[in-house]
Scaffold this motif. Structure first.
Motif, PDB file in Angstrom:
ATOM      1  N   TYR A 194       0.995  -1.264   0.437  1.00 28.15           N
ATOM      2  CA  TYR A 194      -0.461  -0.145  -0.086  1.00 28.15           C
ATOM      3  C   TYR A 194       0.665   1.311  -0.187  1.00 28.15           C
ATOM      4  CZ  TYR A 194      -4.151  -3.237   0.790  1.00 28.15           C
ATOM      5  OH  TYR A 194      -5.772  -3.862   0.810  1.00 28.15           O
ATOM      6  N   SER A 195       2.255   1.086  -0.804  1.00 29.03           N
ATOM      7  CA  SER A 195       3.072   2.011  -0.389  1.00 29.03           C
ATOM      8  C   SER A 195       2.293   2.939  -1.711  1.00 29.03           C
ATOM      9  CB  SER A 195       4.684   1.589   0.236  1.00 29.03           C
ATOM     10  OG  SER A 195       4.892   1.370  -1.121  1.00 29.03           O
ATOM     11  N   TYR A 231      -7.588  -0.375  -1.983  1.00 27.84           N
ATOM     12  CA  TYR A 231      -6.508   1.081  -1.401  1.00 27.84           C
ATOM     13  C   TYR A 231      -7.926   1.706   0.013  1.00 27.84           C
ATOM     14  CZ  TYR A 231      -3.819   5.335  -1.980  1.00 27.84           C
ATOM     15  OH  TYR A 231      -2.925   5.889  -1.400  1.00 27.84           O
ATOM     16  N   ALA A 232      -8.566   2.775  -1.158  1.00 23.82           N
ATOM     17  CA  ALA A 232      -9.799   3.081  -0.277  1.00 23.82           C
ATOM     18  C   ALA A 232     -10.415   2.265   1.072  1.00 23.82           C
ATOM     19  CB  ALA A 232     -10.932   2.855  -1.201  1.00 23.82           C
ATOM     20  N   HIS A 268      -8.523   0.677   2.937  1.00 24.14           N
ATOM     21  CA  HIS A 268      -6.893   0.073   3.508  1.00 24.14           C
ATOM     22  C   HIS A 268      -6.778   2.101   4.162  1.00 24.14           C
ATOM     23  CE1 HIS A 268      -3.003  -0.274   4.693  1.00 24.14           C
ATOM     24  NE2 HIS A 268      -1.726   1.049   4.609  1.00 24.14           N
ATOM     25  N   ASN A 269      -6.899   2.563   3.523  1.00 29.21           N
ATOM     26  CA  ASN A 269      -7.144   4.558   3.867  1.00 29.21           C
ATOM     27  C   ASN A 269      -8.197   4.822   4.020  1.00 29.21           C
ATOM     28  OD1 ASN A 269      -4.013   4.973   2.789  1.00 29.21           O
ATOM     29  ND2 ASN A 269      -5.265   3.776   0.928  1.00 29.21           N
ATOM     30  N   ILE A 320     -10.758   5.626   3.113  1.00 26.13           N
ATOM     31  CA  ILE A 320     -11.349   6.589   2.364  1.00 26.13           C
ATOM     32  C   ILE A 320     -13.142   5.936   1.962  1.00 26.13           C
ATOM     33  CG2 ILE A 320     -12.015   7.568  -0.023  1.00 26.13           C
ATOM     34  CD1 ILE A 320      -8.717   7.071  -0.563  1.00 26.13           C
ATOM     35  N   ALA A 374     -10.734   7.482  -4.378  1.00 20.61           N
ATOM     36  CA  ALA A 374      -9.203   6.812  -4.603  1.00 20.61           C
ATOM     37  C   ALA A 374      -7.892   7.341  -5.296  1.00 20.61           C
ATOM     38  CB  ALA A 374      -9.817   5.367  -4.241  1.00 20.61           C
ATOM     39  N   ALA A 400      -5.908  10.354  -4.025  1.00 16.85           N
ATOM     40  CA  ALA A 400      -5.837  10.212  -3.062  1.00 16.85           C
ATOM     41  C   ALA A 400      -4.261   8.984  -3.732  1.00 16.85           C
ATOM     42  CB  ALA A 400      -6.117   9.198  -1.379  1.00 16.85           C
ATOM     43  N   LEU A 401      -4.278   8.362  -4.667  1.00 17.58           N
ATOM     44  CA  LEU A 401      -3.334   7.631  -5.551  1.00 17.58           C
ATOM     45  C   LEU A 401      -2.188   8.694  -5.878  1.00 17.58           C
ATOM     46  CD1 LEU A 401      -2.155   4.745  -5.539  1.00 17.58           C
ATOM     47  CD2 LEU A 401      -3.702   4.933  -7.996  1.00 17.58           C
ATOM     48  N   GLU A 424      -0.280  10.839  -3.599  1.00 17.19           N
ATOM     49  CA  GLU A 424       0.523  10.488  -2.658  1.00 17.19           C
ATOM     50  C   GLU A 424       2.141   9.822  -3.514  1.00 17.19           C
ATOM     51  OE1 GLU A 424       1.471  10.770   0.403  1.00 17.19           O
ATOM     52  OE2 GLU A 424      -0.170  11.768   0.869  1.00 17.19           O
TER      53      GLU A 424
END
Length: 474
Positions: free
Chosen positions: A123-124, A373-374, A376-377, A379, A423, A426-427, A430
């Motif tokens: 998820y980095s 991803y959403a 995990h973060n 969202i 998502a 945000a992706l 970062e």
């Protein structure tokens, strides 16, 4: 209405829905009243028919059966939305009581496959390659070279020059059909022809490949097995074409020399330096439009690589249908056909199908990766954000459209689209971005059908509003 969700040993999801007795009784009362208005009963005014009269004439089961069907059809999609589930298979109803009963709760269960909640291996931040924003000298040179191809001229090559796969040739062509009658559209005393452009079939090019000035070839081609732009007009008119072709000259394509004088006379620029400056500006403007799309596509492909677990075939099949529908709608708007598209792209129908299948699979993997991803973060999407999507859709009556989607249990489509859009933002925020001359994965426009949108947006709501029905699910 109460809902309960459980995952069965088979992996299927079981959704149990319970409608409380008070709601069942209210629906039964309303249905009796509706029946009293809908059907004529001698001696009674519409809407003022006693229950026992309706039961005696239509049967008590008629009302209860109608209520049962309505509750099943109305509550199931609402329950799906309430439970925040996305079905990917046909539902199978079970545990359905025969008919509703006054004073009793009514419950039923439904089993179906749902969209899996897969995880990512990492998820980095993703690493993205994008083109340099500034135009390089190489890019300007390439654009000027491409421009020169619009102003080229042809000159005869030496007589002993052989026809090559990329040659331009001057041909004298005679073509006749099955009956020996001349096909005027194919005949010419002097036709300038560029090899490999699919104007004539590949088999035609093969016949004259290696010929020199003055050489002739006599051959025939089957129309059906040698499709191309010119022979397509002969379909159903003749089975074969007999050609007599003379190579009158092999040509050299001569590009102009971009001198200050030529540039000023033919292109209207002050000099070559002015042309190069303008070319650079155009390239940078194009990059300004392309780079955000390249960033998103490359980020999604990098995220897709991290997806763990199997992707359901049912989701890929749905994505493939959506892509094909969108593609054929686009062809129709352009007045084109699939045959003409395949000919222009120089690909076969099988290659097209495989490409669409691959693209559909990529779309599903990227969507599931965004979902992971959403999650995990952290969202999320609020109910207000869903309502705002309709409010900002440009629909004539956004509230009506919202209620239509809600009644049919389709708000999860909008919620899912908004979630994936957030998502992606945000992706990209970062992401580790590296500028390079040629990004390794910048190939988003090479496939035949466009990528399915990751975000259910205003356009979907507009389309649904225009059609007076909810938009299709992705």
């Amino acid at each position: 209405m109460k809902t309960n969700v459980e995952v069965l040993e088979s992996g299927a999801t079981k959704l149990t829905v319970t409608i409380e007795a008070a709601d069942v009784d209210a629906r039964i009362k309303k249905t009796y009243k509706d029946f009293g208005k809908k059907y004529k009963f001698p001696g009674f005014r519409p809407g003022h028919v006693p229950r026992q009269i309706i039961d005696a004439n239509l049967g008590k089961e008629a009302v209860l059966s109608s209520v049962t069907d309505e509750l099943l059809n109305e509550s199931f999609p609402l329950a799906i939305d309430e439970a925040d589930l996305t079905m990917i298979s046909q539902p199978k109803f079970s545990d359905v009581e025969s008919l509703v009963e006054e004073g009793k709760d009514f419950s039923f269960a439904v089993e179906f496959e749902v969209k899996p909640a897969l995880e990512l291996s990492d998820y980095s931040p993703v690493h993205i390659e994008v083109p340099f924003k500034a135009a390089s000298e190489k890019e300007i040179d390439e654009q000027i070279e491409a421009l020169g191809n619009y102003y080229y001229d042809y000159k005869n090559a030496p007589a002993n020059t052989k026809v090559k796969a990329d040659s331009a040739v001057e041909l004298a062509i005679k073509a006749v059909d099955d009956n020996g009658e001349e096909i005027a559209s194919l005949c010419s005393d002097e036709r300038l022809y560029e090899m490999g452009q699919n104007l004539f079939p590949a088999a035609f090019d093969e016949e004259i490949l290696g010929c020199k000035k003055g050489e002739t070839k006599h051959f025939e081609l089957e129309v059906e097995s040698n499709p191309c732009m010119l022979t397509s007009i002969l379909k159903d008119k003749t089975a074969k074409v007999v050609f007599d072709v003379e190579v009158k000259a092999v040509k050299k394509k001569i590009a102009p020399e971009f001198t200050d004088e030529w540039v000023k006379e033919n292109l209207g620029f002050a000099d070559v330096a002015d042309l190069r400056a303008r070319m650079g500006e155009q390239i940078e403007a194009q990059k300004g439009e392309m780079i955000p799309r390249i960033m998103e596509n490359n980020a999604l492909f990098e995220l897709q690589k991290r997806l763990e677990g199997d992707v359901p075939q049912a989701m890929c099949d749905d994505a493939e249908r959506d892509l094909l529908q969108s593609f054929f709608e686009q062809l129709q708007r352009q007045g084109a056909t699939l045959d003409s598209y395949l000919a222009a792209q120089q690909i076969t129908a099988d290659q097209f199908k495989e490409d669409v299948k691959a693209q559909a699979a990529d779309t599903v993997k990227q969507n599931l990766a965004l979902d992971a991803y959403a999650r995990h973060n952290g969202i999320t999407v609020s109910d207000q954000e869903v309502e705002d999507e309709f409010t900002n859709s440009g629909a004539k009556d956004p509230k009506k459209l919202y209620n239509e989607w809600k009644s049919q249990g389709r708000l999860h489509i909008v919620r899912e689209g908004i979630l994936r859009g957030k998502a992606v933002e945000a992706l990209l925020k970062e992401a580790e971005i590296e500028e390079v001359e040629t990004p390794s994965a910048a190939e988003e426009e090479k496939k035949p059908a466009k990528k399915a949108a990751k975000k259910t947006s205003k356009k979907k709501a507009e389309k649904a509003e225009e059609a007076e029905a909810p938009a299709d699910a992705e």
